[in-house]
Design a protein around this motif. Structure first.
Motif, mmCIF file in Angstrom:
data_model
loop_
_atom_site.group_PDB
_atom_site.id
_atom_site.type_symbol
_atom_site.label_atom_id
_atom_site.label_comp_id
_atom_site.label_asym_id
_atom_site.label_seq_id
_atom_site.Cartn_x
_atom_site.Cartn_y
_atom_site.Cartn_z
ATOM 1 N N GLN A 12 3.345 -27.510 1.233
ATOM 2 C CA GLN A 12 2.604 -26.582 2.074
ATOM 3 C C GLN A 12 1.893 -25.525 1.233
ATOM 4 N N ALA A 13 2.610 -24.991 0.235
ATOM 5 C CA ALA A 13 2.019 -23.981 -0.642
ATOM 6 C C ALA A 13 0.839 -24.560 -1.419
ATOM 7 N N THR A 14 1.002 -25.787 -1.879
ATOM 8 C CA THR A 14 -0.076 -26.448 -2.612
ATOM 9 C C THR A 14 -1.295 -26.645 -1.730
ATOM 10 N N ARG A 15 -1.064 -27.057 -0.490
ATOM 11 C CA ARG A 15 -2.168 -27.294 0.438
ATOM 12 C C ARG A 15 -2.923 -25.994 0.736
ATOM 13 N N ILE A 16 -2.198 -24.902 0.913
ATOM 14 C CA ILE A 16 -2.850 -23.623 1.194
ATOM 15 C C ILE A 16 -3.691 -23.173 0.001
ATOM 16 N N LEU A 17 -3.141 -23.315 -1.204
ATOM 17 C CA LEU A 17 -3.898 -22.927 -2.398
ATOM 18 C C LEU A 17 -5.141 -23.797 -2.566
ATOM 19 N N GLU A 18 -5.001 -25.073 -2.274
ATOM 20 C CA GLU A 18 -6.163 -25.964 -2.361
ATOM 21 C C GLU A 18 -7.234 -25.562 -1.365
ATOM 22 N N LEU A 19 -6.822 -25.149 -0.173
ATOM 23 C CA LEU A 19 -7.793 -24.720 0.828
ATOM 24 C C LEU A 19 -8.452 -23.400 0.427
ATOM 25 N N LEU A 20 -7.647 -22.475 -0.082
ATOM 26 C CA LEU A 20 -8.195 -21.190 -0.508
ATOM 27 C C LEU A 20 -9.243 -21.369 -1.606
ATOM 28 N N TRP A 21 -8.950 -22.229 -2.544
ATOM 29 C CA TRP A 21 -9.831 -22.415 -3.698
ATOM 30 C C TRP A 21 -10.684 -23.672 -3.557
#
Length: 251
Positions: A12-21
């Motif tokens: 989940q954390a990885t997915r959020i960071l990918e979306l942010l960046w």
């Protein structure tokens, strides 16, 4: 199992960071993405529009989908959860920052940092309901931090002191913005002048003057001057000037 939960949290954390960046990361070959015609940016913009209009309590995946004319389940193609959407919304709002003035004294630049943050919170009151603790940093918030540091770099503060100065300015602006938003909400129901016209005389009748001599005198003077319980705008300008002068006194 704990291991499964850890893997889920990491994913989940990885997915959020990918979306942010998302605009900085290269596209993954062959990766399945959202349907054409709509982008993550559109979903985030719809979320901000809804939160600005109705408040964050009304922000749901279903409500944002309705705003876009979609079914709720289809929105998960773009964002994995409401929490992820809020993270993206916070960063998107930060992307609208105006530049901090460069051709002015450092005192004015520091005041501009606090003023900019306060203005943002008043324009988007739902931000006050989002916890800043461990808030994931996206590109816009990182650029903001970079600009804030650049505004005070070279004035004699250590790296730690620069970070603390920005934190103190942020905390002061946030607290004052919270009061300003509350005042605006109350005024929408009853004007401050009408409120004071009713409550001022009643308070004078019920409050024992000999028990609260200073509070009575100062409170009456303040109430008559502001025609309100307080003056958030005036308190901000007064307070931020003293705060900045105190910080600069340490350099």
């Amino acid at each position: 199992m704990p291991g499964d939960e850890d893997e889920k949290s990491t994913a989940q954390a990885t997915r959020i960071l990918e979306l942010l960046w998302r605009h900085a990361l290269p596209s993954k070959p062959g990766a399945r993405g959202p349907k054409p015609g709509l982008a993550v940016d559109d979903v985030v913009a719809a979320g901000i529009t809804l939160a600005d209009r109705d408040g964050i309590d009304k922000l749901t995946i279903r409500a944002v989908a309705a705003e876009l004319g979609l079914r709720a389940m289809s929105l998960y193609t773009y964002v994995p959860s409401k929490d992820a959407l809020i993270v993206l919304m916070v960063d998107a709002v930060a992307a609208t920052d105006t530049p901090i003035p460069t051709g002015v004294a450092v005192r004015e630049r520091m005041i501009a940092i606090a003023t900019q943050l306060r203005t943002e919170l008043i324009e988007h009151p739902w931000l006050l309901e989002v916890s800043p603790w461990r808030q994931v940093l996206g590109p816009a918030r990182m650029r903001r931090y970079e600009r804030q540091l650049s505004a005070i770099d070279g004035i004699g503060l250590s790296d730690l002191a620069m970070d603390r100065a920005i934190a103190v300015l942020t905390d002061f602006a946030t607290g004052n913005a919270r009061l300003a938003v509350a005042a605006a909400g109350a005024a929408a129901q009853l004007s401050d002048a009408d409120w004071w016209e009713v409550n001022g005389p009643l308070l004078a009748q019920v409050m024992p003057a000999d028990e609260f001599p200073l509070a009575g005198r100062v409170g009456t003077t303040v109430g008559e001057h502001y025609q309100a319980p307080a003056d958030p705008d005036g308190a901000f300008h007064y307070g931020v000037a003293i705060l900045v002068d105190g910080i600069l006194g340490e350099t």
